[in-house]
Design an enzyme around this catalytic site. Structure first.
Site, short mmCIF file in Angstrom:
data_model
loop_
_atom_site.label_atom_id
_atom_site.label_comp_id
_atom_site.label_asym_id
_atom_site.label_seq_id
_atom_site.Cartn_x
_atom_site.Cartn_y
_atom_site.Cartn_z
N TYR A 1 -69.43 -6.49 -8.99
CA TYR A 1 -69.71 -6.08 -7.62
C TYR A 1 -68.60 -5.22 -7.03
O TYR A 1 -67.93 -5.59 -6.07
CB TYR A 1 -69.94 -7.29 -6.73
CG TYR A 1 -71.10 -8.18 -7.13
CD1 TYR A 1 -72.08 -7.75 -8.02
CD2 TYR A 1 -71.21 -9.46 -6.61
CE1 TYR A 1 -73.13 -8.57 -8.39
CE2 TYR A 1 -72.27 -10.29 -6.97
CZ TYR A 1 -73.22 -9.84 -7.86
OH TYR A 1 -74.26 -10.67 -8.21
N GLY B 1 -87.54 -6.46 6.78
CA GLY B 1 -88.33 -5.60 7.66
C GLY B 1 -87.64 -4.28 7.98
O GLY B 1 -88.19 -3.45 8.69
#
Length: 343
Positions: free
Chosen positions: A62, A222
């Site tokens: 990462y 969303g």
């Protein structure tokens, strides 16, 4: 600062009590194009700690995540004892972002932990995962190296990621596995599959499930409405996620709207509903949503206090089953990986 209730904890397999919701730190290092300064990320870790988030998940893959964590621990040595820290090895960095090499050999395991501990500035990590199995090294050999690291005091608990049920069973026979990290979300439920038997096997062995991408690579927040929303500099989700491809995206966005309407009717956000659904799958399920924003962190943590009835859980599941497109990990060739038999 918002004041949250004490975070509920559960025992992580054969390990200690940890918050039911962990903190994934992949995205905080620019994986989705939102790389922040060291100062901003250190401040975010401060805020996570203040809110009781003490289950932190990173990996040597990462970006500079381990380096930033090392700076935080150096600045907060008295807080190290409060953090259950997980990191991983097995996905080797390459010169191109889209290419990767898997290496789960004992030799690389021993090298990788030393590099991680050096970046973290720590003598040990709490949980060490085999990030991916290379499908060439018998898992027993890798496990023997992991046990050596544990005996040497460099790791406390052992985990696997994206393994098959058989690989888990073979690894567990060498030394008890604390948890398996695998993609699990409302949109990705393959570990439940009778074909895979991973969830079934983990529960038989008393192994916890740590869920990465519990918000569907961000789609269940969303915040993504088009491929363009996920193809900004440094963000390739729009290019490789099957859910966002042309043949699927329109119907999937309509599905997100239905899930959002369900969440609104319950007085919660879409991410909170998706996380609450995962938490409702059992006390051995530990989602680790990633974020680098304090507001998102607070929103995610509130999902711990959302309860679902059996009917609501069933209805939400039925919505998730309508998603179009398979999981990205299936295209890598290393999902639910098996390894050769030990000779």
């Amino acid at each position: 600062m918002a004041v949250l209730k004490t975070l509920p904890t559960r025992r992580l397999g054969n390990g200690p009590l940890v918050p039911r919701l962990g903190l994934g730190l992949m995205g905080a290092s620019g994986t989705y194009g939102n790389s922040l300064s060291d100062e901003e990320r250190l401040e975010f870790l401060d805020e996570a700690y203040k809110r009781g988030q003490r289950f932190w998940d990173t990996a040597d893959k990462y970006g500079d995540s381990e380096d930033v964590l090392g700076k935080w621990f150096a600045a907060n040595p008295d807080k190290r004892k409060d953090i259950f820290l997980a990191t991983k090895f097995g996905i080797m960095n390459t010169t191109t972002a889209s290419a990767f090499t898997i290496n789960s050999t004992p030799e690389y395991c021993r090298t990788a932990i030393e590099s991680s501990l050096n970046r973290l500035g720590l003598p040990f990590v709490d949980l060490y995962y085999i990030h991916r199995l290379d499908k060439e090294t018998p898992v027993e050999k890798t496990m023997q190296a992991m046990v050596e690291l544990k005996d040497a005091g460099k790791i406390k608990y052992i985990g696997l990621s994206e393994c098959s049920a058989e690989s888990l069973r073979r690894a567990h026979a060498v030394h008890p596995i604390t948890c398996v990290q695998v993609e699990y979300s409302l949109f990705c439920r393959e570990i439940e599959s009778p074909k895979r038997k991973l969830l079934e096997t983990a529960r038989e062995l008393g192994v916890a499930i740590v869920c990465y991408s519990p918000l569907g690579n961000g789609i269940l927040t969303g915040g993504i409405r088009s491929k363009e929303d996920a193809t900004k500099p440094g963000d390739q989700r729009g290019l490789f996620l099957p859910w966002l491809q042309e043949e699927n995206i329109e119907k999937n966005m309509a599905l997100i709207d239905e899930i959002a309407a369900f969440a609104k009717g319950k007085g919660v956000t879409t991410p909170q509903l998706a996380l609450a659904w995962l938490l409702a799958q059992g006390d051995d399920i530990f989602p680790i949503p990633g974020t680098s924003k304090t507001q998102r962190l607070e929103e995610n943590l509130e999902s711990l206090f959302v309860s679902l009835s059996e009917e609501e859980e069933k209805n939400i599941r039925q919505l998730g089953e309508r998603v179009l497109g398979g999981r990205f990990q299936a295209t890598t060739g290393y999902d639910f990986a098996d390894t050769p038999a030990l000779e």
